[in-house]
Design a protein around this motif. Sequence first.
Motif: not given
Length: 287
Positions: A16-18, A261-264, A243-245, A250-256
């Motif tokens: 996801x970070x990549x 990815x859908x909304x997280x 860490x969770x935040x 990161x998940x939201x950024x990967x989705x965008x």
Amino acid sequence: MSDRVEGNSINSLITYSQMREKFLSPAFCLYVGAEVAGALHYAHTCKGENGAPLGIVHRDLNPARIFLEPEGGVILTDFARARSLLPGRVASTLPRPHGDVFYCSPEALLCEETDPRADLFSLGLVLLKLATWRHLYSTANVRPDDLEEALTEKVKGKVLDAAITAMEADLPDHADDCILRAATFTREDVDEITEPLAHPLRSIVRRLIHRDPEDRYQSAAEVEADLRAGLAALGVPYGATEALDEVLISLTGASMSRGVLGPTSESQLPPAMVTEEDIITERGGTT
């Protein structure tokens, strides 16, 4: 009996970070490393009912075995390949690497005796990958012929024996490259690949991935102490909530950025099935 553990593997978080094209923070890496080191310390120092050490070595510590739970906790899973003195365990008659060869210690790849310090080397490789997306065993920028020329006759024999063992054990084709790289990487290679790391993570990872176990940290407790000290030195609180935040961002950024990815949300972190007996949390105990 199995227990459902919800969360993301560190392997997924690296992906996801990549996708987001942004590294996870040094604080996140220090936090995850400290939690895993705590779990390793608990495992490495476990004793049986008679008080005798169980001699547990995980032997398959890699990003796919470490999970961030929906509440931000970190768990180390899958002790199926662990070496131990538990009753009923049968010692392997064929010394060989266990688990993902990309994260094996040099002594494991070269079919030498391993001890808990092999897990510490693997943790160093995990933190390097998590923080930089790079890997010590990568041969992308080196010529195999150059590596072979760097081998002494003694080490060349070890590499050949290890390659034969890898073939007999039906290890993946890239095991040969990992074996060769593990036998030839230099202190300069370690310094170069860890240079992008922020202090103090840089010095910790460098000490973890020494080829000689005697030059590494000698216990997971030492590693945990230095990682937690590094985290405290940042001067801002960083724990499970932070860490969770960071992961949700990161998940939201990967989705965008990729649209895959859908909304997280905390409740939407993908679940993973693991065996209850395979989970060891931080040194407080097993779940």
